[in-house]
Enzyme design. Sequence first.
Site, PDB file in Angstrom:
ATOM      1  N   THR A  68      22.280 -11.108   2.715  1.00 45.60           N
ATOM      2  CA  THR A  68      23.655 -11.057   2.373  1.00 45.60           C
ATOM      3  C   THR A  68      23.700  -9.393   2.609  1.00 45.60           C
ATOM      4  O   THR A  68      23.939  -8.650   1.559  1.00 45.60           O
ATOM      5  CB  THR A  68      24.172 -11.522   1.065  1.00 45.60           C
ATOM      6  OG1 THR A  68      23.981 -12.766   0.972  1.00 45.60           O
ATOM      7  CG2 THR A  68      25.740 -11.342   0.944  1.00 45.60           C
ATOM      8  N   HIS A  69      23.471  -8.856   3.728  1.00 50.58           N
ATOM      9  CA  HIS A  69      23.248  -7.248   3.957  1.00 50.58           C
ATOM     10  C   HIS A  69      24.084  -7.243   5.318  1.00 50.58           C
ATOM     11  O   HIS A  69      23.617  -6.847   6.151  1.00 50.58           O
ATOM     12  CB  HIS A  69      21.720  -7.014   3.891  1.00 50.58           C
ATOM     13  CG  HIS A  69      21.120  -7.326   2.866  1.00 50.58           C
ATOM     14  ND1 HIS A  69      19.494  -7.121   2.959  1.00 50.58           N
ATOM     15  CD2 HIS A  69      21.241  -7.649   1.587  1.00 50.58           C
ATOM     16  CE1 HIS A  69      19.289  -7.200   1.549  1.00 50.58           C
ATOM     17  NE2 HIS A  69      20.083  -7.544   0.768  1.00 50.58           N
ATOM     18  N   ASN A  70      25.412  -7.470   4.951  1.00 47.76           N
ATOM     19  CA  ASN A  70      26.292  -7.071   6.272  1.00 47.76           C
ATOM     20  C   ASN A  70      26.750  -5.864   6.049  1.00 47.76           C
ATOM     21  O   ASN A  70      27.271  -5.350   5.023  1.00 47.76           O
ATOM     22  CB  ASN A  70      27.414  -7.995   6.269  1.00 47.76           C
ATOM     23  CG  ASN A  70      27.161  -9.690   5.987  1.00 47.76           C
ATOM     24  OD1 ASN A  70      26.965  -9.909   5.022  1.00 47.76           O
ATOM     25  ND2 ASN A  70      26.982 -10.440   7.051  1.00 47.76           N
ATOM     26  N   GLN A  95      20.542  -7.719   9.009  1.00 47.97           N
ATOM     27  CA  GLN A  95      19.184  -7.288   8.814  1.00 47.97           C
ATOM     28  C   GLN A  95      18.210  -8.168   9.735  1.00 47.97           C
ATOM     29  O   GLN A  95      18.838  -9.291   9.974  1.00 47.97           O
ATOM     30  CB  GLN A  95      19.138  -7.800   7.482  1.00 47.97           C
ATOM     31  CG  GLN A  95      17.734  -7.124   6.400  1.00 47.97           C
ATOM     32  CD  GLN A  95      17.979  -5.853   6.069  1.00 47.97           C
ATOM     33  OE1 GLN A  95      19.031  -5.612   5.060  1.00 47.97           O
ATOM     34  NE2 GLN A  95      17.434  -4.848   6.680  1.00 47.97           N
TER      35      GLN A  95
END
Lengths: 254, 574
Positions: free
Chosen positions: B502-504, B334
Amino acid sequence: MPTTPNKDSKPMSRRAFLRNSGLALGGVVLGGAFGTAIWKDREEQPQEAPPGASQTPAASGSYQDALMFFNQEQFRLTEAAVERIYPEDEHGPGAKKLGVAYYIDHQLAGNWGSNTKDYMMGPFSPGEATQGYQGRLTRASMFLIGLNGLKDYSQKTYGKAFPELEEAEQDEVLKAFEKGDKVKLNGTDAPSFFKNLRTFTLEGVYADPMYGGNKDMQGWKMRNYPGNQMSYYDQIEKDGLVKLEPKSLRDHMA
Amino acid sequence: MATKLPKVPVVIVGMGWMGGIIAAELAKAGIKTVGLERGKRRKTEDYFMVHDELRYALRYDLMQDLSRESITFRNTSKMTALPMRTHGSFLLGEGVGGSGVHWNGQNYRFLPYDFQIRTKTIERYGAKKIPDGMQLQDWGITYDELEPYFDKYEKMAGISGDKGQNPMVGKRSADFPVGPMKKTPGIKLFEEAAKKLGYHPYMVPSANLADNYTNPDGISRAACQYCGFCERFGCEYGAKSDPVVTVLPVAEKTGNFELRDLSNVMEVLHTGGRATGVRYINTLTGEEFEQPADVVVLTSYALHNVRLLLLSKLGKPYDPSTGTGVIGRNYAYQVNGGGAQAIYEDREFNLFAGAGALGSCIDDFNGDNFDHSNLPFLHGANIRYTQAGFRPIQTNPTPAGTPKWGKEFKKQSLHYYNRILTIGVQGSSLPWRHHYLDLDPTYKDVYGRPLLRITYDFEDQDREMIKFMATKTIAIANEMKATKTQASNTISNYDIVPYQSTHNTGGAVMGTDPGNSATNTHMQMWDAENVFVIGANAFTHNSGYNPTGTLGALAYRAAEGITKYMQQGKGMIG
């Protein structure tokens, strides 16, 4: 106490000594316990505070105001340093009166100080800044090395213990640690220590009082932070600052 | 030796949103499942002391224990990857509910453009618009095909949002099941400014219930209290939708679902292109078990799903030098930056109050909602003002140029605590041939297994996008009646230290071609038809949005696929 040192010539003579003794590292002054040992031979001894002469608040407050990690000298150093990070002023108490040094003591004695939930396996390699801290030291070890560095640097630069320095001098010492180019620590670096010192200070000022800092929620009161409230349902849409008496987690136990 | 347990129809690895949705849907369809979760059980009652910024936000109480497992990271393949020693850029969850417990609850649908990004980009701008090395690819499914599943997920989770259709996003078949969150004075300022500039603001779709709500599964939950403790915290009211208060109890009530916590899966067992089960360790006792199953469903978060596949030698690992292989391909993240601040000397806001998904946003510069013909980047960002609740340790806002400590810092941080409104940018992240996941050659976890290695950096695409977005955020801030405004318009290299998101995403992407995807659009593996790999690993790129809403829709569709597969017993689900 030693007389006020000549600030201009003193660092130069120190560098000269290091050069002569083969200990210079690119003009960087050695710190840590090793550095102290050298200077004990070369310079006047600092006046150590006699045991029991601490200027900490009287033992009338919380039973948590006692030490589980620091010795007395380390505690006094921490107290003096955190007060410069977050000083007392017209808005209210500084980090010292808020109990931040107790807070840090308690944190370093526990899991966070021991890095129990961090990845601590090797191999260790410094890497790039984008890869984060890669040291092998625990936070507790790093903090003690940093305190030792503060002690030595103050002694070498001003001929006094850090807590005895004028505020402006203390600020200069801390700036040197923040920048790091004039301070060498054994096993870690001064900016990393400073960063932890600053972070720990803000935590101690604003964490729930159960952790030993933020005494009587005064950290919160200074910024109108209401602490632990169950609901802002009735306030969320309101214009203008709503002032609420803060609550701590202890209020849940009633 | 592992104790071999009786065979079950389906074993699910990971009990967060994805695992919870699959468990509930299969259980309702009468299919017996076992759910394995490496962390502990959690319930709403555990959050009695949750308003504790230090414990939850800074000591990461709900996060993965990195002393046992972490990841390694490097910006480029020329660097040596090093372990993430403490939490930073992203916060991996652990325990029942997974990251679905500690999220903010911002809940979007990706745009129609996202699902056909390659086709639509070429249609409008020609193939030359896609730079060399950017592995843009369609998802193999359209927004319209996915719409019923968005609707289903949103009704389950009780997503709160504006009535009616926002013109910038995909067409909805129904309104949000719950009306919008309350509007704060800051939200109103943002809305008015955005409207004045001709944009289309709408309330952030929120998984923090705006009102009491009973969902189609019969789960009743109470409304959000705006207490200001969402992201990194569990919700003591159960008002923030999470798997523990929605799908998991539904699964357990059927009697078809068994949840085993403290069960860490080591590998997927397989032979001849079929999984036979999983091997796991009880983290409390150290006992090892083999759980045979007809179908294995991986729902352990994008990064863990990919690592499990690589450790299990399932699927062909991605090779960045040739661009072939699929496990590890198209890792994306992101891109945040380019935010602006409106600073007020004449008024204060109650910024200590809030909710994780309380805010207003625009999509006028997201996806392909604006002309990129003369712009040096593709895609865009969601621009938003949110009021999640300023907690005091982490929030010490000061105007640019203020010292970081000392008298002046104290004075300014106290003064400005309730006086700065920040307009943020949630930027898309597009896939590149040299951004990928593989196994680290050096660093191991506590069981001796290699850690997952991330090779990722920001590109000129990202830097240009952020520069562009900053011109938009500052323009909005300038219309918000502030005393002064400020913005930053640069990002340099990706840095794993400061928290970002926390957008892997990516690493086992879905599609229609086994040459560039690991699974079909039901997230069923091409190389092992009885393995489903469900999570953001399926995203071929990441949009300018938080991913959970889209994940929820994909999970409901995958649940249908798994059910169909169980019925027919073999083959790829079309």
